[in-house]
Design an enzyme around this catalytic site. Structure first.
Site, PDB file in Angstrom:
ATOM      1  N   GLU A  52       4.801 -14.625   5.392  1.00 45.05           N
ATOM      2  CA  GLU A  52       4.414 -13.633   6.406  1.00 45.05           C
ATOM      3  C   GLU A  52       3.320 -14.230   7.268  1.00 45.05           C
ATOM      4  O   GLU A  52       2.919 -15.385   7.082  1.00 45.05           O
ATOM      5  CB  GLU A  52       3.941 -12.353   5.736  1.00 45.05           C
ATOM      6  N   ARG A  67     -23.997  -7.250 -11.898  1.00 41.25           N
ATOM      7  CA  ARG A  67     -22.961  -8.261 -11.716  1.00 41.25           C
ATOM      8  C   ARG A  67     -22.404  -8.750 -13.052  1.00 41.25           C
ATOM      9  O   ARG A  67     -23.127  -9.263 -13.898  1.00 41.25           O
ATOM     10  CB  ARG A  67     -23.503  -9.453 -10.911  1.00 41.25           C
ATOM     11  N   TYR A  79      -7.973  -1.872   0.822  1.00 41.70           N
ATOM     12  CA  TYR A  79      -8.182  -1.212   2.105  1.00 41.70           C
ATOM     13  C   TYR A  79      -6.855  -0.804   2.718  1.00 41.70           C
ATOM     14  O   TYR A  79      -5.787  -1.243   2.298  1.00 41.70           O
ATOM     15  CB  TYR A  79      -8.949  -2.119   3.073  1.00 41.70           C
ATOM     16  N   LYS A 119      -3.152  -4.787  -1.392  1.00 38.20           N
ATOM     17  CA  LYS A 119      -3.892  -4.943  -0.126  1.00 38.20           C
ATOM     18  C   LYS A 119      -5.390  -5.003  -0.415  1.00 38.20           C
ATOM     19  O   LYS A 119      -6.133  -4.035  -0.211  1.00 38.20           O
ATOM     20  CB  LYS A 119      -3.550  -3.799   0.834  1.00 38.20           C
ATOM     21  N   ARG A 148       0.561   3.617  -0.350  1.00 34.49           N
ATOM     22  CA  ARG A 148       0.275   2.209  -0.654  1.00 34.49           C
ATOM     23  C   ARG A 148      -1.138   2.044  -1.198  1.00 34.49           C
ATOM     24  O   ARG A 148      -1.385   1.195  -2.066  1.00 34.49           O
ATOM     25  CB  ARG A 148       0.479   1.334   0.586  1.00 34.49           C
ATOM     26  N   LEU A 205       2.954  -8.543   1.596  1.00 36.68           N
ATOM     27  CA  LEU A 205       2.489  -7.166   1.649  1.00 36.68           C
ATOM     28  C   LEU A 205       3.663  -6.246   1.956  1.00 36.68           C
ATOM     29  O   LEU A 205       4.500  -6.559   2.808  1.00 36.68           O
ATOM     30  CB  LEU A 205       1.414  -7.014   2.724  1.00 36.68           C
TER      31      LEU A 205
END
Length: 283
Positions: free
Chosen positions: A180, A100, A33, A147, A52, A205
């Site tokens: 972070e 799945r 995301y 991310k 990114r 990140l």
């Protein structure tokens, strides 16, 4: 009034938005995301977020759902349709829907979902007073540079911080160095006026706002050191702050119950916030 959201090429009211129960984002957190800020109805640093996004997709061998131009056009339409002046545009890409199986499916179309959130960014009272953090162990997976939507531990850490009376948590690696925050990059300003933040690696990140703020700091002739730092260094610092797309530059005034310096936002932090906002507003 219902928001308009974007799902796989369609703009629909949020209550009508649907994805498959077999979507791998839902079943495996197999997705990535980005969050872009909106100021004065315009996207901020969106080109960096798109770069990114592609990095995250490539690291997970995941196909892009469409072109960057199509994504940005949809982001702009969402901002307009939802009358967003200040706020955020959230973008999520998952590998798509398939029966799945832990193995990546072949020939599956990625899922793309986007929505807006209106919220005050410029006149955030938190920026006037600063926030408090507590330190917690960093128990996330080792590829924090991707991310992904797998955010359960950051949620747990943030809730533990709130239970301890703080606003957020700064996470520590096994060697006792801060990596972070739960959703932001962490910094201190030493008593010598040096900005210190952890260097880029798989441990953190690669923040888009981080990159912009460090560029601003260099142009302002502020000294920067990219290295790990400890909670003890935070406690002895002149200032501390974090950066993120949704908060810009945010002062941190207390760690583990102890005031940082005088317990108030510092001059360099305030300077960087003002400079970042000015540049963001002027494009």
């Amino acid at each position: 009034m219902s928001r308009i959201v974007y799902v796989n090429g369609a703009f629909v009211p949020e209550e009508d938005a649907k994805i498959s129960v077999f979507d791998r984002g839902f079943l495996f957190a197999d997705g990535v995301y980005e969050v872009s800020s909106v100021l004065d109805g315009k996207l901020v640093d969106n080109a960096g977020h798109m770069v990114r996004l592609h990095r995250s997709l490539n690291e997970l061998d995941m196909a892009a759902p469409c072109s960057d131009e199509e994504i940005e056009a949809a982001q702009i339409k969402l901002i307009q349709d939802n009358h967003v002046v200040e706020g955020l545009v959230y973008l999520q890409v998952t590998r798509g829907a398939a029966d799945r199986d832990f193995a990546y499916p072949k020939n599956v179309k990625p899922t793309l979902v986007m929505f807006t959130q209106s919220k005050p960014l410029l006149n955030d009272p938190t920026a006037d007073n600063g926030i408090s953090v507590v330190t917690l162990p960093d128990l996330r997976w080792g590829r924090r540079d991707i991310k992904t939507v797998g955010l359960l531990y950051p949620c747990m850490a943030k809730m533990e911080a709130k239970a301890k009376g703080a606003n957020d948590a700064w996470l520590m690696d096994d060697n006792g160095f801060i990596t972070e925050g739960t959703s932001n990059n962490a910094y201190i300003v030493t008593k010598d006026g040096i900005i210190v933040t952890r260097q880029l690696s798989n441990d953190i990140l690669h923040g888009i706002t981080r990159k912009a703020v460090l560029t601003i700091a260099k142009k302002a002739n502020l000294k920067i050191e990219e290295r790990p730092f400890t909670p003890a260094e935070v406690q002895n610092a002149q200032e501390a702050f974090f950066t993120s797309a949704s908060a810009f530059v945010m002062p941190v005034v207390k760690i583990d119950g102890q005031d940082i310096a005088n317990g108030k936002p510092g001059r360099i932090t305030q300077q960087l916030r003002e400079m970042y906002i000015k540049i963001a507003q002027n494009g």
